[in-house]
Scaffold this active site. Structure first.
Site, mmCIF file in Angstrom:
data_model
loop_
_atom_site.group_PDB
_atom_site.id
_atom_site.type_symbol
_atom_site.label_atom_id
_atom_site.label_comp_id
_atom_site.label_asym_id
_atom_site.label_seq_id
_atom_site.Cartn_x
_atom_site.Cartn_y
_atom_site.Cartn_z
ATOM 1 N N VAL A 137 24.771 -10.812 59.362
ATOM 2 C CA VAL A 137 25.094 -9.575 58.644
ATOM 3 C C VAL A 137 26.197 -8.815 59.382
ATOM 4 C CG1 VAL A 137 24.224 -7.347 57.846
ATOM 5 C CG2 VAL A 137 22.808 -9.391 57.618
ATOM 6 N N TYR A 138 26.120 -8.808 60.706
ATOM 7 C CA TYR A 138 27.160 -8.167 61.510
ATOM 8 C C TYR A 138 28.527 -8.798 61.238
ATOM 9 C CZ TYR A 138 30.054 -7.488 65.692
ATOM 10 O OH TYR A 138 31.085 -7.242 66.546
#
Length: 224
Positions: A137-138
């Protein structure tokens, strides 16, 4: 120059603020936590308390009056969940860009992450349930922030450093659209950003950077 740094209490941001002020320029560190003001001021910079997750672009634009360039060095940080990777690392960068446009600021330097575009879309979803999924997600957040910036009519530069070190700066780097995996001192990342701003180089360029053999000004000049 007068340069505002979002995520002003981060390690790279503090190093950048010190380098800029030592070079005779004005740095403004944008911080969320009032307790971080003193650390920013110790670098010689001015601190502005503003939460990128709470402000809209109009409010942030008011705080950017008189600024010549902005740097996005913010991040949700270790231990934060997937939701904050998106709300800080992606949405915060977008709000800063929107505010820059409203303020008439053309120069924007983004500190991104090596390999951001290689995230696993099947795992980079919210809610993420494990550490690797949160990392995906980062990377997604960084990739989408970078894409948003590339699409704007700003004089942008996107810096994607390798693994970050707290070792002394070398002053020499390897740069390229993609480079082999490697590491780089945070102080050298700060110096890359500073030279891109002050020398007005690498405009409209996204690149990865690790430690290497080329002096930073020459490496950036070769990028265009």
């Amino acid at each position: 120059m007068k340069i505002a740094i979002a995520g002003g209490h981060g390690q790279i941001a503090l190093l950048l603020a010190r380098q800029l002020t030592d070079a005779g320029h004005q740095a403004i560190g944008i911080v969320r936590n009032p307790a971080h003001v003193a650390d920013v001021e110790q670098t010689g910079a001015t601190a502005v308390v503003a939460d990128l997750e709470q402000l809209d672009d109009d409010d942030l634009a008011l705080r950017l009056r008189g600024v010549d360039a902005v740097v996005f060095a913010a991040g949700a940080g270790p231990g934060s969940g997937a939701e904050r990777k998106l709300s800080v690392d992606r949405d915060g960068a977008v709000v800063l860009a929107d505010a820059a446009v409203r303020s008439g600021i053309e120069r924007y330097v983004m500190i991104s992450a090596m390999g951001a575009d290689t995230y696993d879309a099947t795992r980079a979803v919210v809610p993420a349930q494990d550490e690797d999924a949160v990392f995906q997600v980062y990377l997604r957040a960084k990739a989408e922030a970078d894409a948003n910036l590339r699409a704007r009519r700003l004089r942008w530069t996107i810096v994607r450093p390798g693994g970050l070190l707290d070792t002394p700066p070398q002053g020499t780097v390897t740069v390229g659209r993609t480079v082999p995996r490697g590491s780089i001192p945070r102080a050298d990342v700060a110096a890359v950003v500073m030279h891109a701003l002050l020398d007005d180089t690498a405009v409209g360029v996204q690149f990865e950077v690790t430690s290497g053999d080329t002096p930073i000004p020459a490496a950036l000049a070769a990028l265009g």
